[in-house]
Write an enzyme that holds these catalytic residues in place. Structure first.
Site, PDB file in Angstrom:
ATOM      1  CB  CYS A  42      -1.020   0.103   1.124  1.00  0.00           C
ATOM      2  SG  CYS A  42      -0.336  -0.282   2.743  1.00  0.00           S
ATOM      3  CB  ILE A  43       3.001   2.889   2.600  1.00  0.00           C
ATOM      4  CG1 ILE A  43       2.023   2.865   3.554  1.00  0.00           C
ATOM      5  CG2 ILE A  43       3.762   4.219   2.822  1.00  0.00           C
ATOM      6  CD1 ILE A  43       2.661   2.780   5.024  1.00  0.00           C
TER       7      ILE A  43
END
Length: 203
Positions: A42-43
């Site tokens: 995600c990040i």
């Protein structure tokens, strides 16, 4: 926080001590820690979806893009740090040195390697002429650019340097420092346990 780590290195300040000191504030502070880059599903990826969407509305997300740039450059800085440690700590060149990368999962105590900065670091060390192996109790093997890699036994004494890329909790770090010729700790795994040694180089 990775940018803060880079600045601290220039100022000859221990970034881990700075974060620990800041964390003594009783409210309004959440500690974040530097490392060899960002991994996960995600990040490293999702903020850029937002950047793309914002452009449709003629809005520039400069901080998101800058943070991404800093984080993507961390494996390059870490490769340089390994080179410095070998040169100044052992009088050796990165080219031809044997290096064990400890941990290839993107964070501790999991087997997920998605976007792991350790993979990029291994590639950079390889390209610099080092003989690179890895050890990860959670990742017995993985594929990189069509080449299969298998986790090596944890024998720190067999290498010119051990690079801690992921701080798995099952590793005996005191024993590691005792047996290794040189350790480059990119996660403060050694310092967090109160171990002090002149053979340990930090991020």
């Amino acid at each position: 926080v990775n940018e803060l780590a880079l600045m601290s290195a220039k100022l000859n300040i221990n970034v881990w001590e700075v974060i620990d000191a800041a964390a003594t504030k009783p409210f309004g502070f959440m500690p974040f820690y530097p490392g060899p880059g960002l991994g996960g599903h995600c990040i490293p990826i999702d903020p850029f979806y937002l950047t793309w969407k914002a452009r449709e509305y003629d809005f520039s997300t400069r901080f998101i893009e800058l943070a991404g740039e800093v984080n993507q450059n961390m494996p390059y800085y870490c490769r340089s740090r390994v080179s410095q440690a070998l040169n100044h700590g052992s009088g050796k060149s990165l080219s031809g040195s044997s290096i064990l990368v400890l941990g290839v999962a993107y964070k501790a105590d999991i087997s997920d390697m998605r976007e792991s900065p350790a993979v990029k670091l291994i590639e950079l060390l390889d390209n610099a002429g080092a003989e690179v192996s890895y050890h990860d109790p959670h990742v017995p093997q993985f594929e990189e650019h069509g080449h299969s890699r298998t986790s090596a036994p944890l024998q720190p004494e067999a290498y010119d340097a051990v690079v801690i890329a992921t701080a798995h909790s099952g590793i005996d770090y005191a024993k590691l420092v005792e047996e290794a010729a040189l350790v480059v700790d990119l996660r403060n795994a050694i310092g967090r346990r109160g171990i002090v040694s002149d053979r340990v180089w930090k991020l």
